[in-house]
Design a protein around this motif. Structure first.
Motif, short mmCIF file in Angstrom:
data_model
loop_
_atom_site.label_atom_id
_atom_site.label_comp_id
_atom_site.label_asym_id
_atom_site.label_seq_id
_atom_site.Cartn_x
_atom_site.Cartn_y
_atom_site.Cartn_z
N CYS A 124 0.81 -1.22 0.00
CA CYS A 124 0.00 0.00 0.00
C CYS A 124 0.84 1.27 0.00
O CYS A 124 0.44 2.28 -0.59
CB CYS A 124 -0.92 0.03 1.22
N CYS B 192 1.67 3.83 -2.95
CA CYS B 192 0.73 4.87 -3.34
C CYS B 192 0.31 5.72 -2.14
O CYS B 192 0.25 6.95 -2.22
CB CYS B 192 -0.52 4.27 -3.96
N HIS B 193 -0.02 5.06 -1.03
CA HIS B 193 -0.60 5.78 0.11
C HIS B 193 0.46 6.43 0.99
O HIS B 193 0.12 7.23 1.86
CB HIS B 193 -1.48 4.84 0.94
#
Ligand code: HEC
Length: 188
Positions: free
Chosen positions: A95, A98-99
Motif C-alpha cells: 500500500c 501509493c498511500h
C-alpha cells in the motif's frame, strides 16, 4: 563362462524383463489435451454448486467484513502486537507505494504521476468502519485495484488494524498515552 560375465549376463536379462508400469504411470500434465473427455481438456472445470475442500467460507464477518449486509466495525480476529507488525510489513509492501508510509497519500507512485489517493487522516475516512477498509482492499475502490488475489484474508485484516494504528498515530493526544508511559515521551 567366468563368474564375472555370468553375473553381467544375468543382470542384463533380469533388467530387460523388468516392467516399466510403475515408472511411467498414465497421467496428464496440467492443462494438457485429452481425448477421453468430450471437451478435450484434461484439467476439469469446477463442478457447479460444489465447494472445494477447505474452501467453505461461511463466516461473513471474516471473509466479507459484513454482518447482515452491513459493514462491521470490529476486527473479527484477535489484534495482537504480532498481527500489527505483520500488518505494517504488508502495508509497506502493498500500500505504501501509493498511500505513503504514514497513509498521507503521497507514495512514490503518486510522486511519479499516479492519481493521488485520499489521506487516511481525513475525518471522512477516520469515521469509516473497519469493514470498509477490508472491502476496499478486497474489491478495490475507484482507480485502485483490489488485492484479494495477492493478500490473504488474515493479512488483509492485519493491514486494516495497522491502518487504524496509523490513524491513531497522527491524531493522538497525550491523554491517549497511559499515565505510566508519559515520562518516556519527555525529552524526545
Ligand atoms: C497503485 C496505487 C495504490 C495502491 C498500491 C493502493 N491504493 Fe488505495 N487508493 C488508491 C487510489 C488512487 C485511491 C482513490 C481511488 C478513487 O477515489 O478513485 C485509493 C483509495 C483507497 C482508500 C479510500 C477509499 C475511500 O473510501 O475513499 C483506502 C481505504 C485504500 N485506498 C486503502 C488501500 C490499502 C489498504 C492498500 C494496500 C493493500 C492500498 N489502498 C493500495 C491507490 C492505491
Amino acid at each position: 563362462m567366468n563368474a564375472r560375465s555370468f553375473f553381467l549376463t544375468a543382470s542384463v536379462l533380469l533388467l530387460a524383463s523388468c516392467r516399466q508400469d510403475m515408472h511411467d504411470p498414465p497421467r496428464y500434465r496440467p492443462l494438457a489435451a485429452s481425448e477421453f473427455f468430450g471437451d478435450g481438456r484434461a484439467s476439469r472445470p469446477r463442478i457447479a454448486d460444489t465447494v472445494a475442500r477447505g474452501g467453505l467460507r461461511l463466516d461473513k464477518r471474516l471473509y466479507k467484513g459484513r454482518e447482515g449486509g452491513a459493514l462491521i466495525d470490529t476486527i473479527p480476529m484477535p489484534v495482537t502486537r504480532k498481527m500489527l507488525e505483520r500488518g505494517r510489513q504488508r502495508f509497506d509492501i502493498y500500500c505504501s507505494i501509493c498511500h505513503g508510509q504514514l497513509g498521507d497519500g503521497d507514495g512514490m507512485v503518486v510522486q511519479r504521476g499516479f492519481r493521488q489517493p485520499p489521506s487516511y487522516h481525513l475525518d471522512r475516512l477516520r469515521r469509516q468502519p473497519v469493514g470498509h477498509y477490508f472491502d476496499v482492499i478486497t474489491n478495490g475502490f475507484g482507480a485502485m485495484a483490489g488485492y484479494a488475489s495477492r493478500v490473504p484474508v488474515e493479512d488483509r485484516w492485519a493491514i486494516v488494524a495497522y491502518v487504524r494504528a496509523l490513524q491513531l498515530s497522527q491524531n493522538a493526544t497525550i491523554d491517549d498515552v497511559p499515565a505510566g508511559d508519559r515520562s518516556k515521551l519527555e525529552g524526545r
